[in-house]
Design a protein around this motif. Structure first.
Motif, mmCIF file in Angstrom:
data_model
loop_
_atom_site.group_PDB
_atom_site.id
_atom_site.type_symbol
_atom_site.label_atom_id
_atom_site.label_comp_id
_atom_site.label_asym_id
_atom_site.label_seq_id
_atom_site.Cartn_x
_atom_site.Cartn_y
_atom_site.Cartn_z
ATOM 1 N N ALA A 106 -30.755 -2.488 33.290
ATOM 2 C CA ALA A 106 -29.847 -2.721 32.256
ATOM 3 C C ALA A 106 -29.218 -1.830 31.948
ATOM 4 O O ALA A 106 -30.287 -0.350 31.146
ATOM 5 N N LYS A 107 -28.578 -1.741 31.799
ATOM 6 C CA LYS A 107 -27.657 -1.197 30.202
ATOM 7 C C LYS A 107 -27.282 -1.311 28.574
ATOM 8 O O LYS A 107 -27.468 -2.101 28.132
ATOM 9 N N ASN A 108 -27.817 -0.451 28.860
ATOM 10 C CA ASN A 108 -27.951 -0.146 26.374
ATOM 11 C C ASN A 108 -29.164 -1.308 25.974
ATOM 12 O O ASN A 108 -28.340 -2.637 25.493
ATOM 13 N N PRO A 109 -30.238 -1.693 27.135
ATOM 14 C CA PRO A 109 -31.472 -2.366 27.095
ATOM 15 C C PRO A 109 -31.301 -2.616 24.860
ATOM 16 O O PRO A 109 -32.005 -1.415 24.443
ATOM 17 N N PRO A 110 -31.925 -3.491 24.236
ATOM 18 C CA PRO A 110 -31.891 -3.795 22.777
ATOM 19 C C PRO A 110 -33.190 -2.944 22.734
ATOM 20 O O PRO A 110 -34.583 -2.664 22.710
ATOM 21 N N GLN A 111 -33.571 -1.968 21.573
ATOM 22 C CA GLN A 111 -34.303 -1.151 20.564
ATOM 23 C C GLN A 111 -35.257 -1.498 19.460
ATOM 24 O O GLN A 111 -36.187 -0.751 19.090
ATOM 25 N N ARG A 112 -35.363 -2.432 19.265
ATOM 26 C CA ARG A 112 -35.597 -2.808 18.591
ATOM 27 C C ARG A 112 -37.317 -3.556 18.830
ATOM 28 O O ARG A 112 -37.717 -3.657 19.590
ATOM 29 N N ALA A 152 -37.173 -2.127 31.861
ATOM 30 C CA ALA A 152 -36.305 -1.841 30.810
ATOM 31 C C ALA A 152 -36.503 -0.475 30.346
ATOM 32 O O ALA A 152 -37.880 -0.523 29.346
ATOM 33 N N HIS A 153 -35.926 0.371 29.851
ATOM 34 C CA HIS A 153 -36.046 1.379 28.377
ATOM 35 C C HIS A 153 -35.650 2.115 27.814
ATOM 36 O O HIS A 153 -34.836 1.604 27.007
ATOM 37 N N SER A 154 -37.152 0.682 26.924
ATOM 38 C CA SER A 154 -36.494 -0.438 25.479
ATOM 39 C C SER A 154 -38.304 -0.674 25.127
ATOM 40 O O SER A 154 -39.129 -0.272 26.052
ATOM 41 N N PRO A 155 -38.379 -1.137 24.203
ATOM 42 C CA PRO A 155 -39.758 -1.297 23.788
ATOM 43 C C PRO A 155 -40.816 -2.484 24.380
ATOM 44 O O PRO A 155 -41.964 -2.239 24.451
ATOM 45 N N THR A 156 -39.617 -3.226 24.358
ATOM 46 C CA THR A 156 -39.892 -4.698 25.106
ATOM 47 C C THR A 156 -40.433 -4.094 26.759
ATOM 48 O O THR A 156 -41.179 -4.209 27.470
ATOM 49 N N GLY A 157 -39.124 -3.343 27.511
ATOM 50 C CA GLY A 157 -39.812 -3.393 28.918
ATOM 51 C C GLY A 157 -41.097 -2.392 28.992
ATOM 52 O O GLY A 157 -41.794 -1.851 29.568
ATOM 53 N N ALA A 158 -41.325 -1.583 28.081
ATOM 54 C CA ALA A 158 -42.858 -0.749 27.919
ATOM 55 C C ALA A 158 -43.324 -1.840 27.661
ATOM 56 O O ALA A 158 -45.036 -1.581 28.610
ATOM 57 N N VAL A 159 -43.406 -2.555 27.101
ATOM 58 C CA VAL A 159 -45.256 -4.157 26.403
ATOM 59 C C VAL A 159 -45.369 -4.349 28.173
ATOM 60 O O VAL A 159 -46.523 -4.878 29.059
ATOM 61 N N LEU A 160 -43.547 -4.782 29.307
ATOM 62 C CA LEU A 160 -44.048 -5.915 30.130
ATOM 63 C C LEU A 160 -44.688 -4.524 31.405
ATOM 64 O O LEU A 160 -45.012 -5.069 32.100
ATOM 65 N N ALA A 161 -44.120 -3.895 31.571
ATOM 66 C CA ALA A 161 -43.988 -2.437 31.909
ATOM 67 C C ALA A 161 -46.298 -2.541 31.920
ATOM 68 O O ALA A 161 -46.843 -2.132 33.176
ATOM 69 N N ALA A 162 -46.510 -2.307 30.763
ATOM 70 C CA ALA A 162 -47.896 -1.969 30.516
ATOM 71 C C ALA A 162 -48.698 -3.190 30.804
ATOM 72 O O ALA A 162 -49.755 -2.912 31.689
#
Length: 282
Positions: A106-112, A152-162
């Motif tokens: 993903a290009k520039n995924p949301p960082q919120r 995704a390189h984003s907070p949501t991506g980190a949650v899903l990865a965990a």
């Protein structure tokens, strides 16, 4: 030793055999079992009694909901390189080419920081635990053996990865592959890989624990700390702390030097889901 330790330091000799988690008196009977790679090393647990260990709390007041819950969280979210080890030299499984542009592509995924459950998520069983899948946040790649990655390189991506990684490591058929490919390099991973090659792997433990929420404790572009809420049974929910690093264009979970995810930080038996975003498939 366990994936999630009960916290507190131990006086045991590092060279002494690790005690079986099935025999230790301090473990709550409803502990979450992660399709263990070894009897002493591969268990999510909530310890009761003893120094630094959380004790069982009253029944949680929050009831987890299915995908799409919108409860808002509170705003409280305020190893050295390991010696090369022969168990870590095997090349990772070659990934199947993904389609689409989500996950780590993903290009520039949301960082919120997510304040509500991620949208458009489907839930799929991994052994007996439901894991979340999202086109935007990942996982965007599934290997031929079923290992999922590319978040995704984003907070949501980190949650899903965990959540996906914790779910897949429970599968005895995937445990070693998860350790090699989804855990950041370090002493803890080396320890776990040694153990998985020499220890018996419990199979069906009868546990039906499910993810029920998350809280982003801290987030930086190359590191995330997430607390994952897991319903242990009808009366207990545990908050399990996980650290992730952005390594090789993907989120990878960190094992502490003792081979656990949390080290000295004890898992919490939660009285409610206050401060957590409700997020679960069951």
């Amino acid at each position: 030793m366990a994936w999630f330790t009960g916290g507190g330091s131990s006086g045991s000799d590092d060279d002494a055999p690790a005690a079986s988690v099935w025999e230790s008196r301090g473990f709550v009977a409803s502990a979450i079992v992660i399709g263990a790679v070894v009897v002493c090393l591969v268990v999510w647990l909530v310890a009761g009694g003893g120094n630094g260990s959380p004790s069982t709390q009253p029944t949680p007041t929050a009831t987890p909901t299915a995908t799409g819950g919108t409860d808002q969280p509170t705003d409280d979210a305020t190893e050295p390189p390991a010696t090369p080890d022969p168990t870590t030299t095997t090349a990772p499984t070659a990934p199947v080419k993904p389609s689409g542009t989500g996950g780590c592509r993903a290009k520039n995924p949301p960082q919120r920081i997510p304040r509500e459950a991620p949208a458009a998520v489907s839930w799929q069983f991994e052994t007996n635990m439901l894991i979340p899948l999202q086109a935007q946040g990942g996982p965007a790649i599934e290997d031929a053996n079923g290992l999922r990655h590319c978040f995704a390189h984003s907070p949501t991506g980190a949650v899903l990865a965990a959540m996906v990684t914790l779910g897949q490591i429970r599968n005895p058929e995937l445990t070693e592959s998860v350790l090699r490919n989804r855990i950041a390099p370090g002493a803890g991973r080396n320890l776990a890989l040694k153990a998985v090659r020499t220890s018996p792997t419990p199979r069906n433990t009868g546990q039906t624990s499910q993810f029920t929420g998350f809280k982003v404790i801290d987030y930086l572009p190359n590191r995330a700390i997430i607390s994952i809420a897991v319903r242990l049974d009808s009366q207990k929910v545990a908050g399990l702390p996980v650290t992730l690093l952005w390594v090789d264009n993907d989120w990878k979970l960190v094992l502490q030097p003792d081979g656990s995810f949390n080290g000295a930080v004890a898992p919490d038996v939660l009285q409610s889901l206050n401060g957590y975003v409700r997020f679960g498939g069951a």
